[in-house]
Design an enzyme around this catalytic site. Structure first.
Site, mmCIF file in Angstrom:
data_model
loop_
_atom_site.group_PDB
_atom_site.id
_atom_site.type_symbol
_atom_site.label_atom_id
_atom_site.label_comp_id
_atom_site.label_asym_id
_atom_site.label_seq_id
_atom_site.Cartn_x
_atom_site.Cartn_y
_atom_site.Cartn_z
ATOM 1 C CE LYS A 220 12.568 14.084 17.244
ATOM 2 N NZ LYS A 220 11.194 14.265 17.946
ATOM 3 N NE ARG A 260 7.647 11.991 12.537
ATOM 4 C CZ ARG A 260 8.523 12.915 12.205
ATOM 5 N NH1 ARG A 260 9.868 12.661 12.881
ATOM 6 N NH2 ARG A 260 8.437 13.853 11.429
#
Ligand code: HH2
Length: 280
Positions: A220, A260
């Protein structure tokens, strides 16, 4: 949806491998759009140690426009069905739409991961209750299209904690089973660098809400934002493994139950080492 490890030597923390069947996901868009490639990729992630897979047909990256449910269905259903036929790992469908969730559950998924936590489509929570499906309720401020424009909170950790508390209550009231209910602070979904750091630092507090905590830090942009803050060039999503592993281990040590991840093998290796050292 048990939290225990599959074998005594497997990591305590579960790994949810990401299978993006999209042309435009922020880190791997277009690589697995063909169903056969997506299925092979999912099987590869399981071989690397993923405990379950999350299959998505709509990118929720910042700025992404919503996708028609028919197109999302067309992308994900053959992949869910193909994986169901070839592996035993639990399959999660990453969608905000009840009709996509329904078709994926019919094809063999057992968990629905909704970045809107059941707010986008009022038919979703009743569907999950009817099917006895698991549910990942994630926090997001705004929608993918506008969420990074100007995210604002008075106290991000307190607000996300209250939101998740409220969504747990809403899911239980709709009839979703507590044993299959996971919560997620939604790293990068309507959050600045400071918000993301505050939420990760608050992992222990969010875990106290009592439902297993899922955290998605993989590749991210907060990793690149930290590089820029340190006057170095921002890395591309595929070059953020170091930052991903650092944040993942931090979250795992602070009580996250599921991570995740796009890069399963290195994460599993890192968790094995970290857990072995933490146990000494
Ligand atoms: N992050 C993404 C998508 N879905 N679901 C949960 N529960 N938590 C997350 O952190 C999360 C999520 C974004 O990652 P990716 O699927 O790789 O990207 P894209 O949305 O562009 O497909």
């Amino acid at each position: 949806m048990s939290q225990g490890s599959a074998s005594p030597s497997a990591p305590r923390v579960r790994i949810m491998g990401v299978v993006n069947v999209t042309p435009d996901s922020f880190s791997d868009g277009g690589r697995f759009l063909e169903p056969a490639r997506a299925i092979e990729h999912g099987l590869q992630l399981i071989a690397e140690g993923a405990d379950l897979l999350d299959i998505g047909g709509e990118s929720t990256r910042p700025g992404a426009a919503p996708l028609a449910a028919e197109e999302e269905l067309r992308r994900v259903v053959p992949v869910v069905a193909g994986l169901r036929a070839r592996c035993r790992a639990p399959l999660s469908i990453d969608t905000q739409h009840a009709e996509v969730a329904r078709a994926a559950l019919d094809a063999g998924a057992t968990i629905v991961n909704d970045v809107s936590a059941g707010r986008h489509d009022p038919r979703l929570l009743p569907l999950l209750a009817e099917r006895g499906a698991g549910f990942v309720a994630m926090h997001m401020q705004g929608s993918p299209r506008d969420m990074q424009r100007e995210p604002r909170y008075a106290d991000v950790l307190a607000e996300v904690r209250e939101f998740l508390r409220e969504r747990i209550a809403a899911a239980l009231a709709a009839g979703v089973a507590r044993a299959g209910l996971w919560i997620d602070p939604g790293i990068g979904f309507g959050k600045t660098l400071e918000h993301n750091l505050a939420l990760l630092a608050g992992t222990r507090e969010l875990a106290l809400l009592g439902q297993p905590l899922l955290v998605g830090v993989s590749r991210k942009s907060f990793v690149a934002a930290l590089e820029q803050r340190a006057q170095s060039p921002a890395s591309a999503p595929g070059e953020r493994l170091g930052g991903t592993l650092a944040a993942s281990l931090f979250a795992a040590r602070a009580g996250a139950s599921i991570l995740r991840a796009h890069d399963v093998a290195p994460l599993r290796q890192a968790l094995l080492v970290d857990e072995a050292l933490a146990a000494r």
